[in-house]
Enzyme design. Structure first.
Site, PDB file in Angstrom:
ATOM      1  N   ASP A 194       0.873  -1.179   0.000  1.00 26.53           N
ATOM      2  CA  ASP A 194       0.000   0.000   0.000  1.00 26.53           C
ATOM      3  C   ASP A 194       0.911   1.231   0.000  1.00 26.53           C
ATOM      4  O   ASP A 194       2.037   1.197   0.483  1.00 26.53           O
ATOM      5  CB  ASP A 194      -0.963  -0.015   1.193  1.00 26.53           C
ATOM      6  CG  ASP A 194      -2.133   0.950   0.983  1.00 26.53           C
ATOM      7  OD1 ASP A 194      -2.163   1.645  -0.058  1.00 26.53           O
ATOM      8  OD2 ASP A 194      -3.015   1.020   1.859  1.00 26.53           O
ATOM      9  N   GLY A 196       0.999   4.218   1.396  1.00 25.53           N
ATOM     10  CA  GLY A 196       1.253   5.158   2.482  1.00 25.53           C
ATOM     11  C   GLY A 196       0.161   6.211   2.550  1.00 25.53           C
ATOM     12  O   GLY A 196      -0.015   6.858   3.585  1.00 25.53           O
ATOM     13  N   GLY A 197      -0.570   6.378   1.462  1.00 20.29           N
ATOM     14  CA  GLY A 197      -1.655   7.364   1.427  1.00 20.29           C
ATOM     15  C   GLY A 197      -2.595   7.207   2.611  1.00 20.29           C
ATOM     16  O   GLY A 197      -2.792   8.139   3.389  1.00 20.29           O
ATOM     17  N   ASP A 252      -2.692   8.203  -2.754  1.00 19.03           N
ATOM     18  CA  ASP A 252      -4.019   8.816  -2.827  1.00 19.03           C
ATOM     19  C   ASP A 252      -4.346   9.549  -1.532  1.00 19.03           C
ATOM     20  O   ASP A 252      -3.631   9.415  -0.542  1.00 19.03           O
ATOM     21  CB  ASP A 252      -5.083   7.722  -3.050  1.00 19.03           C
ATOM     22  CG  ASP A 252      -5.094   6.699  -1.914  1.00 19.03           C
ATOM     23  OD1 ASP A 252      -4.014   6.432  -1.327  1.00 19.03           O
ATOM     24  OD2 ASP A 252      -6.162   6.152  -1.590  1.00 19.03           O
ATOM     25  N   GLN A 295     -11.566   7.159  -5.466  1.00 14.65           N
ATOM     26  CA  GLN A 295     -12.081   7.806  -4.259  1.00 14.65           C
ATOM     27  C   GLN A 295     -13.361   8.549  -4.633  1.00 14.65           C
ATOM     28  O   GLN A 295     -13.814   8.478  -5.765  1.00 14.65           O
ATOM     29  CB  GLN A 295     -11.030   8.770  -3.682  1.00 14.65           C
ATOM     30  CG  GLN A 295      -9.756   8.096  -3.167  1.00 14.65           C
ATOM     31  CD  GLN A 295      -9.940   7.354  -1.849  1.00 14.65           C
ATOM     32  OE1 GLN A 295     -10.978   7.452  -1.174  1.00 14.65           O
ATOM     33  NE2 GLN A 295      -8.933   6.571  -1.464  1.00 14.65           N
ATOM     34  N   GLY A 341     -11.308   4.502   0.227  1.00 17.89           N
ATOM     35  CA  GLY A 341     -12.245   5.430   0.867  1.00 17.89           C
ATOM     36  C   GLY A 341     -13.557   4.805   1.290  1.00 17.89           C
ATOM     37  O   GLY A 341     -14.550   5.509   1.465  1.00 17.89           O
ATOM     38  N   ASP A 378      -8.387  -7.056   1.348  1.00 14.21           N
ATOM     39  CA  ASP A 378      -7.399  -7.191   2.414  1.00 14.21           C
ATOM     40  C   ASP A 378      -8.042  -6.606   3.648  1.00 14.21           C
ATOM     41  O   ASP A 378      -8.897  -5.725   3.550  1.00 14.21           O
ATOM     42  CB  ASP A 378      -6.117  -6.391   2.118  1.00 14.21           C
ATOM     43  CG  ASP A 378      -6.286  -4.921   2.464  1.00 14.21           C
ATOM     44  OD1 ASP A 378      -6.930  -4.204   1.686  1.00 14.21           O
ATOM     45  OD2 ASP A 378      -5.813  -4.493   3.537  1.00 14.21           O
ATOM     46  N   CYS A 413     -13.102 -27.140  10.162  1.00 15.60           N
ATOM     47  CA  CYS A 413     -11.864 -26.500   9.700  1.00 15.60           C
ATOM     48  C   CYS A 413     -10.702 -27.477   9.737  1.00 15.60           C
ATOM     49  O   CYS A 413     -10.586 -28.277  10.659  1.00 15.60           O
ATOM     50  CB  CYS A 413     -11.565 -25.287  10.575  1.00 15.60           C
ATOM     51  SG  CYS A 413     -10.049 -24.428  10.128  1.00 15.60           S
ATOM     52  N   CYS A 467      -7.414 -26.458   9.678  1.00 17.97           N
ATOM     53  CA  CYS A 467      -6.187 -25.695   9.954  1.00 17.97           C
ATOM     54  C   CYS A 467      -5.368 -26.356  11.059  1.00 17.97           C
ATOM     55  O   CYS A 467      -5.878 -27.188  11.808  1.00 17.97           O
ATOM     56  CB  CYS A 467      -6.534 -24.245  10.318  1.00 17.97           C
ATOM     57  SG  CYS A 467      -6.873 -23.984  12.067  1.00 17.97           S
ATOM     58  N   CYS A 527      -7.123 -26.155  14.554  1.00 16.38           N
ATOM     59  CA  CYS A 527      -8.299 -27.003  14.746  1.00 16.38           C
ATOM     60  C   CYS A 527      -7.955 -28.490  14.720  1.00 16.38           C
ATOM     61  O   CYS A 527      -8.671 -29.297  15.300  1.00 16.38           O
ATOM     62  CB  CYS A 527      -9.355 -26.670  13.697  1.00 16.38           C
ATOM     63  SG  CYS A 527     -10.017 -25.007  13.932  1.00 16.38           S
ATOM     64  N   HIS A 570      -5.723 -19.848  12.587  1.00 14.65           N
ATOM     65  CA  HIS A 570      -7.069 -20.279  12.229  1.00 14.65           C
ATOM     66  C   HIS A 570      -7.787 -19.237  11.387  1.00 14.65           C
ATOM     67  O   HIS A 570      -8.366 -19.553  10.352  1.00 14.65           O
ATOM     68  CB  HIS A 570      -7.910 -20.617  13.468  1.00 14.65           C
ATOM     69  CG  HIS A 570      -9.358 -20.749  13.119  1.00 14.65           C
ATOM     70  ND1 HIS A 570      -9.886 -21.900  12.572  1.00 14.65           N
ATOM     71  CD2 HIS A 570     -10.362 -19.835  13.134  1.00 14.65           C
ATOM     72  CE1 HIS A 570     -11.163 -21.692  12.288  1.00 14.65           C
ATOM     73  NE2 HIS A 570     -11.472 -20.443  12.620  1.00 14.65           N
TER      74      HIS A 570
END
Ligand code: PRF
Ligand code: ZN
Length: 376
Positions: free
Chosen positions: A89, A91-92, A143, A194, A221, A271, A309, A311, A314, A340
């Protein structure tokens, strides 16, 4: 390069090819802000957790250890020993959410570092140079992310500046990628839409940035103060104006329900800090709902965290034991919880991809939204 494999309503099943390998979309990008997933998860763990893309932050890594250090260490991939795609990303967002005393000008933003108050300047060129020093797979444009609600006239001036910044990002990225000693000469650049919750401004801004022919497009945004319904309405307004032959990324979103609803409206990439942050506080996403481990009823519960699950957590530990680890604040509880939750998110994306392939995405959404949103 993005290839659309199958469309089911607005939901898209695709493949996004990068120099660091292909990403099957829709995908969740696992957040490792300072080149580490919080909760003690390493790059080698991430493979087992079905992670496809790791996300790191320009702002944090510029402050510590410094992009010069990462560059000297051979780039972010080598530094973390993660050789699959990395998105950084710009830094905006962090400049606007973390830094103090910031001053925005046409050239960029001057702000006080959240750690030591040191004054830092960052603009489009600085952000691109830092991300180029990381050699990340995908760089995000610099941005301005404004909180909702925002005044219309301010939003209008802000998106115009974000477009001018994007033009500068694109030029600087092209220049850096052409340098003979660049770490990743095929570093990609995503633009960020945005416009707060104003459909007309969102569409205008999207049309402006789509004209620049970038490698992908993000919606920024959102999830910054508006309701979930306003977020969904905003996505619906801009989505038809997003190039169909490029990946679409909804930044910083969200809960499993938000992701299912985002995919339903044509988003490919997500994300969020939620799976790792919530896990560290004992809140675990399961196929039965959101499990609050601090709850008394789990005290002597011998069943796994999530019966459905596979994982590492679990497969090996009980709810009662995990609850205990959280109550005594042992590091292990956080690590097992994050393992998990990330496995859950990455498996959710796998199931989303299967449902789109089978053309049953709407039924999938109707089935899972009420279940995954409830607290248990
Ligand atoms: N811009 C950038 N990063 C972001 C956002 C944004 O608007 C958001 C908003 N949810 C998360 N991360 N550059
Ligand atoms: Zn699990």
């Amino acid at each position: 390069m993005y290839t659309l494999l199958k469309q089911d309503g607005h939901a898209r099943r695709g493949t996004f090819e990068t120099v660091h390998g292909a990403v099957q979309t829709p995908a969740f990008m696992n957040v490792g802000t300072s080149a580490a997933i919080k909760g003690g998860i390493s790059s080698t763990d991430l493979v087992e957790l079905k992670c496809q893309v790791e996300l790191c932050n320009t702002y944090h890594l510029h402050v510590r250890p410094g992009d010069d250090v990462i560059r000297a260490m051979g780039g972010l991939h080598k530094f973390m020993n993660w050789h699959r795609p990395i998105l950084t990303d710009s830094g905006g967002f962090q400049v606007f959410s973390l830094a103090k005393l910031r001053k925005i000008k046409e050239e960029g933003v001057t702000f006080a570092c959240h750690l030591d108050g040191k004054r830092i300047f960052m603009g489009p060129e600085e952000s691109m140079r830092i991300q180029s020093n990381f050699g990340s797979t995908i760089a995000m444009a610099f941005d301005e992310c404004i909180e909702n609600p925002a005044p219309y006239d301010y939003t209008e001036r802000s998106i115009a500046r974000t477009t001018r910044w994007l033009v500068r990002c694109k030029e600087e990225m092209a220049r850096l990628n052409a340098q003979p000693d660049t770490l990743n000469p095929r570093q990609m650049l995503f633009g960020i839409n945005q416009g707060s919750t104003y459909a007309d401004l969102r569409v205008r801004h999207m049309q402006e940035i789509a004209a620049l022919g970038l490698d992908g497009y993000a919606i920024g945004g959102l999830a910054v103060g508006e309701t979930a319904q306003e977020m969904y309405d905003t996505i619906e307004a801009v989505e038809p104006h997003m190039p169909a032959d490029r990946p679409r990324y909804l930044m910083g979103v969200g809960t499993p329900v938000n992701i299912i609803e985002g995919v339903y409206r044509g988003i490919d990439l997500f994300d969020c800090v939620m799976p790792s942050r919530n896990a560290r506080h004992g809140t675990l996403f399961t196929w039965d709902g959101i499990r609050i481990l601090h709850n008394e009823k789990y005290k002597t519960d011998e069943s796994p965290l999530d019966e459905h699950c596979g994982c590492p957590t679990c497969r090996n530990f009980s709810r009662g034991y995990l609850r205990h680890l959280f109550r005594v604040n042992e590091m292990l509880g956080m690590r097992l919880g994050v393992q998990h939750n990330l496995y859950f998110y990455n498996t959710l994306m796998e199931k989303i991809r299967e449902a789109i392939e089978q053309g049953t995405y709407d039924a999938f959404r109707r089935h899972w939204v009420p279940i995954l949103g409830r607290r248990i």
